[in-house]
Design a protein around this motif. Sequence first.
Motif, mmCIF file in Angstrom:
data_model
loop_
_atom_site.group_PDB
_atom_site.id
_atom_site.type_symbol
_atom_site.label_atom_id
_atom_site.label_comp_id
_atom_site.label_asym_id
_atom_site.label_seq_id
_atom_site.Cartn_x
_atom_site.Cartn_y
_atom_site.Cartn_z
ATOM 1 N N UNK A 111 0.815 -1.223 0.000
ATOM 2 C CA UNK A 111 0.000 0.000 0.000
ATOM 3 C C UNK A 111 0.849 1.275 0.000
ATOM 4 N N UNK A 112 2.084 1.185 0.472
ATOM 5 C CA UNK A 112 2.941 2.377 0.525
ATOM 6 C C UNK A 112 3.532 2.717 -0.839
ATOM 7 N N UNK A 120 3.743 16.416 6.512
ATOM 8 C CA UNK A 120 4.638 17.526 6.149
ATOM 9 C C UNK A 120 6.085 17.097 5.982
ATOM 10 N N UNK A 121 6.453 15.939 6.532
ATOM 11 C CA UNK A 121 7.818 15.428 6.365
ATOM 12 C C UNK A 121 7.917 14.421 5.223
ATOM 13 N N UNK A 122 6.819 14.223 4.502
ATOM 14 C CA UNK A 122 6.819 13.283 3.392
ATOM 15 C C UNK A 122 6.681 11.842 3.826
ATOM 16 N N UNK A 278 20.914 10.870 9.274
ATOM 17 C CA UNK A 278 20.367 12.226 9.256
ATOM 18 C C UNK A 278 19.275 12.367 8.191
ATOM 19 N N UNK A 279 18.545 13.447 8.277
ATOM 20 C CA UNK A 279 17.403 13.683 7.383
ATOM 21 C C UNK A 279 17.832 13.686 5.912
ATOM 22 N N UNK A 311 11.743 9.013 11.529
ATOM 23 C CA UNK A 311 11.093 7.750 11.105
ATOM 24 C C UNK A 311 10.565 7.861 9.679
ATOM 25 N N UNK A 312 11.342 8.525 8.830
ATOM 26 C CA UNK A 312 10.909 8.719 7.448
ATOM 27 C C UNK A 312 11.480 7.623 6.544
ATOM 28 N N UNK A 313 10.611 7.081 5.696
ATOM 29 C CA UNK A 313 11.015 6.066 4.728
ATOM 30 C C UNK A 313 10.540 6.455 3.337
ATOM 31 N N UNK A 314 11.407 6.295 2.363
ATOM 32 C CA UNK A 314 11.002 6.390 0.961
ATOM 33 C C UNK A 314 11.200 5.016 0.339
#
Length: 433
Positions: A111-112, A120-122, A278-279, A311-314
């Motif tokens: 689903x992702x 806002x952080x994507x 890092x981001x 905790x951002x994942x692409x």
Amino acid sequence: MLLVYTHKISPRLKYVFKHICTRVLGIEVSFTTIIEEFIAHDSLKMSYTKQQLSNEFFIKSHDILFEQGLNDIEIHMHDWEDTKCFFYNGDKSAIPYDIFSAAFYLLSRYEEYLPHVKDEFGRFTATESLAYKKGFLHQPVVDIWALKFKKALQNHFPDFDFPKRAYSIKPIIDVPSAYSYKLKGIIRTFGGTVKDLFTFKFRSLYLRFMVILGFLHDPFDTFKYIINRQKTSKFKFLFFFLIGDFSTFDKGINPNKKKFVSLIKHVADYCTVGLKASYFALDDISILKKEKLRMEDILKTSLHASRQSFSKLNLPESYRNLIELEILEDYTMGYVDYVGFRAGSCTPFLFYDLDYEIQTPLKIYSYHLMDYALLKHQSLLDKKKILNEVIHQIKQVEGEFVPVFHNYTFSNDTRWDGYKELFNIILDSADED
């Protein structure tokens, strides 16, 4: 060993059967498309295809495990005893749902890859997920389904002795900044002082200079307390230190500061240490590589675990970068503001690349609770109730609980009142029935 007869042995099929059978249930599994080989097998066996061969243990298959790429899949959710499931497969099947296809959908994060609204952080948010919308985010459904499958197998093969596993804990300590005031340098200290003055934060101003002058303890420096808790726990804590360059998003300590390096080495004497990427390392493998080498230079050993800032994942790029740099474990997957099971499981699983249709060597440890998610609950009693419910759910399936706390969570800041007690409840939960 469980032998599975199917009309086609696909990478997806092998991936999800090995997760459910081997990682969750502890039994080896192999596959065949030859009926004679299937008939000759005298131990656990099942058919997974469209039509039952005879009166064998049979689960009717959905198409998703035999497809490639992404398709528009229609999902109808149903109640199934104490949980929910999808991909209903009729009465002739040994269990009424194709749990392997449903588990693949959740574990691959299918689903992702589909169109969705990001924050806002994507980031992919909990409210966009099937689990949230259909009301099963609070359950490790993949593990629950696996146990239902095991029960059905036991009824069919009563003489087979299934192995058991035990509930365990993997506490994560996230360190975006080791100190609140110490080791910040002249320019950042001056900037913070000016900000405190203009926003009338005189208590912060007082604390800043009392800490810098050595009269007070830095509020973020809770490492002695955490290490003391590690000494009394049988479960190894896993620290993630941010050592990336200063930026708009990452405001950690300069990794060239000797005292900061000494702190990381000191923690590594008692706990496992990984990299909090890092981001900007999220989208730039050259930055990620620099940070990996920097951490390996500090630890004097190869880095095996990482966590992404915010905790951002692409997907799939974030995980491909880790694989290319030979980082074997990732602890990013979870929801910052919701308690629950993002991938539907409390068993570590390997990342399946949907674009390349391959199982990768990267092991995903999806976290189930972050300290921030409990802040929305006002009373300590409510926080304990939520925490104990998560523990109960994981214990029911004898899974592994992965909670994320920050170093500053154990400070004396009133915002985090009671969090030491919550952390102790987690550590003590393995000793309770």
